[in-house]
Design a protein around this motif. Sequence first.
Motif, PDB file in Angstrom:
ATOM      1  N   LEU A  14       0.913  -1.333   0.110  1.00  0.00           N
ATOM      2  CA  LEU A  14      -0.141   0.371   0.082  1.00  0.00           C
ATOM      3  C   LEU A  14       0.834   1.380   0.091  1.00  0.00           C
ATOM      4  O   LEU A  14       1.017   1.771  -0.812  1.00  0.00           O
ATOM      5  CB  LEU A  14      -0.387   0.122   1.640  1.00  0.00           C
ATOM      6  N   ILE A  15       1.800   1.226   0.970  1.00  0.00           N
ATOM      7  CA  ILE A  15       3.003   2.199   0.621  1.00  0.00           C
ATOM      8  C   ILE A  15       3.883   2.580  -0.312  1.00  0.00           C
ATOM      9  O   ILE A  15       3.823   3.746  -0.289  1.00  0.00           O
ATOM     10  CB  ILE A  15       3.766   2.379   2.021  1.00  0.00           C
ATOM     11  N   VAL A  16       4.287   1.545  -0.661  1.00  0.00           N
ATOM     12  CA  VAL A  16       5.087   2.036  -1.917  1.00  0.00           C
ATOM     13  C   VAL A  16       4.487   1.293  -3.152  1.00  0.00           C
ATOM     14  O   VAL A  16       4.670   3.419  -3.897  1.00  0.00           O
ATOM     15  CB  VAL A  16       5.686   0.278  -2.020  1.00  0.00           C
ATOM     16  N   SER A  17       2.981   1.337  -3.344  1.00  0.00           N
ATOM     17  CA  SER A  17       1.861   1.919  -4.613  1.00  0.00           C
ATOM     18  C   SER A  17       1.555   3.106  -4.221  1.00  0.00           C
ATOM     19  O   SER A  17       1.253   4.054  -5.591  1.00  0.00           O
ATOM     20  CB  SER A  17       0.855   1.220  -4.842  1.00  0.00           C
ATOM     21  N   ALA A  18       1.217   4.027  -3.237  1.00  0.00           N
ATOM     22  CA  ALA A  18       1.255   5.062  -3.217  1.00  0.00           C
ATOM     23  C   ALA A  18       2.717   6.275  -3.334  1.00  0.00           C
ATOM     24  O   ALA A  18       1.939   7.092  -4.327  1.00  0.00           O
ATOM     25  CB  ALA A  18       0.873   5.521  -1.847  1.00  0.00           C
ATOM     26  N   THR A  19       3.790   5.585  -3.374  1.00  0.00           N
ATOM     27  CA  THR A  19       4.512   6.711  -4.256  1.00  0.00           C
ATOM     28  C   THR A  19       4.728   6.365  -5.371  1.00  0.00           C
ATOM     29  O   THR A  19       4.832   7.659  -6.349  1.00  0.00           O
ATOM     30  CB  THR A  19       5.291   6.015  -3.614  1.00  0.00           C
ATOM     31  N   PHE A  20       3.783   5.770  -6.597  1.00  0.00           N
ATOM     32  CA  PHE A  20       3.075   5.681  -7.503  1.00  0.00           C
ATOM     33  C   PHE A  20       2.871   7.134  -8.265  1.00  0.00           C
ATOM     34  O   PHE A  20       3.395   7.472  -8.966  1.00  0.00           O
ATOM     35  CB  PHE A  20       2.265   5.038  -7.836  1.00  0.00           C
ATOM     36  N   ALA A  40      -1.177   4.420 -12.701  1.00  0.00           N
ATOM     37  CA  ALA A  40      -2.420   4.310 -12.148  1.00  0.00           C
ATOM     38  C   ALA A  40      -3.088   3.368 -12.061  1.00  0.00           C
ATOM     39  O   ALA A  40      -3.895   2.825 -10.465  1.00  0.00           O
ATOM     40  CB  ALA A  40      -3.458   5.276 -13.012  1.00  0.00           C
ATOM     41  N   ILE A  41      -2.445   2.521 -12.922  1.00  0.00           N
ATOM     42  CA  ILE A  41      -3.950   0.799 -13.041  1.00  0.00           C
ATOM     43  C   ILE A  41      -3.393   0.384 -11.966  1.00  0.00           C
ATOM     44  O   ILE A  41      -3.911  -0.885 -10.955  1.00  0.00           O
ATOM     45  CB  ILE A  41      -3.776   0.408 -14.413  1.00  0.00           C
ATOM     46  N   PRO A  42      -1.629  -0.374 -11.636  1.00  0.00           N
ATOM     47  CA  PRO A  42      -1.412  -1.454 -11.004  1.00  0.00           C
ATOM     48  C   PRO A  42      -1.416  -0.479  -9.383  1.00  0.00           C
ATOM     49  O   PRO A  42      -1.992  -1.279  -8.426  1.00  0.00           O
ATOM     50  CB  PRO A  42      -0.337  -1.169 -11.059  1.00  0.00           C
ATOM     51  N   MET A  43      -0.919   0.919  -9.217  1.00  0.00           N
ATOM     52  CA  MET A  43      -1.451   1.331  -7.633  1.00  0.00           C
ATOM     53  C   MET A  43      -3.044   1.349  -7.940  1.00  0.00           C
ATOM     54  O   MET A  43      -2.760   1.040  -5.716  1.00  0.00           O
ATOM     55  CB  MET A  43      -1.543   3.096  -7.642  1.00  0.00           C
ATOM     56  N   VAL A  44      -4.005   1.474  -8.001  1.00  0.00           N
ATOM     57  CA  VAL A  44      -5.251   0.507  -7.948  1.00  0.00           C
ATOM     58  C   VAL A  44      -5.863  -0.256  -7.239  1.00  0.00           C
ATOM     59  O   VAL A  44      -6.100  -0.942  -6.926  1.00  0.00           O
ATOM     60  CB  VAL A  44      -6.281   1.427  -9.565  1.00  0.00           C
TER      61      VAL A  44
END
Length: 480
Positions: A14-20, A40-44
Amino acid sequence: MIKNFIKIISLLLLIVSATFLIPIIVALVYKEFFCVKIFAIPMVITWVFSIFFLIIFRKNKANLNIKGNFAVTACCWIFSSLLGSIPLYLSGFFPSFTDAFFESVSGFTTTGATILSDVEILPKSINVWRCQMHWLGGMGIVALTVALLPLLGVGGFQLIKAETTGPEKSKMTAKITMTAKILWFIYLGFTVLEFICLLIAGMSVVDALCYSFSTLGTGGFATKNASIAAYNSVAIEWIICIFMILAGVNFSLYFFLLTGRAREFFKNTELKAYFGILFASILIITIFLVPQTNNIKEAFRLAAFQTATIMSTTGFSTADYELWLPAAQLVLFFLMFVGGSSGSTSGGIKVIRWVILGKQMHNETKQMLHPHGVFSIRLNGEVGRKEVIYNVSAFFFLYFMLLVFTTFVVAGSGVDILTSFTTALSTVGNIGPGFGLIGPTENMGFFTDGVKWWLCFAMIAGRLELYTMLLFLFPDYWKK
């Protein structure tokens, strides 16, 4: 155990993807709309699954046993690398998923070895993400997660011990979560300071951001094919050189300075050895470069930058050191075995281990002359624990065994011995460039997929100080 594992991994992703969000903002500003989607797609998707598992297991206290701590730490780095590789692969600039994963592992482990021959064709947002991975991995993705672990009901000291570099780990404050926050704030402060300095020196906003990420993370990914040499700026070179040196220092020592404990900073044994090796190497290389450059100032500048980049294991370049005199190259080669300080963002064996080994060798010599004498090593003005010597000896054995095995793996694909050995040094020590076919102007794209996957393992093992990854290969780990 499984629920605890999933809960912590979910928070980390969750933290790593938020840095996207950072490369997404860059993509929007520079109208790289295709790149917005690939981030955005892999982040969501990651957010949806992570939040789902966090809600399901919200009542579970994420307490882990010793084996669980090592497993979680290793998986944090593997899953982060997998997540980081998705935007790279979707961008279409990486020929295969293997290449994208290799680049991602190289990013998070701050190795800085790339498979790309031309980084200037990459969209700005992709380059930002490549360098941002260095920054996240430099201080430690687990350390970042541990700063938030009170939300999960876990102390986190064992987790952060499995990730932190150096033979001895200790807390700067009573709570490990507070220690992690302090380290990250110091890290962020240095990053902002370098960013401002590079802007003043004439870099663009994106380049200043990228090189600040890479420098403080001691990674080495660049936005220019010629690395720092492309800017032809003495000011930029010295700014990056100084911050590389600072990043190679134990960050705990900066905390001592900030809290008025300067005495602990200046009496630190490793710090003295670090700067001693650094300045001695610069002086020696400068002497050997003067005949080639016919300019002592230029020789000193080249020597200072290349010494700092190799010893801190950053991997930038301002010159092709393979064109230097063999004696100057030999100094850089030896520095690849040294690395930075423990508790820094640098890779390598670490200065403190060489100090401990040297002190123990001196004690053994004295013991031969005085058989009935009792001798102990002294670190930071105090008597060091004897167990540290055993720890360091075991680490050296494992380190060189992994170097030898990795050299065989690379050589088995038909690569020459010099390239094979320095590839092992580069990946296990998280250095980046080497000699031969992986020199400062080359890349690692030519290796076979099988070799690349092994090098990914070597990079993660090197970043986690071997034990965290190699434990899984020992039968005792799997016994109840």
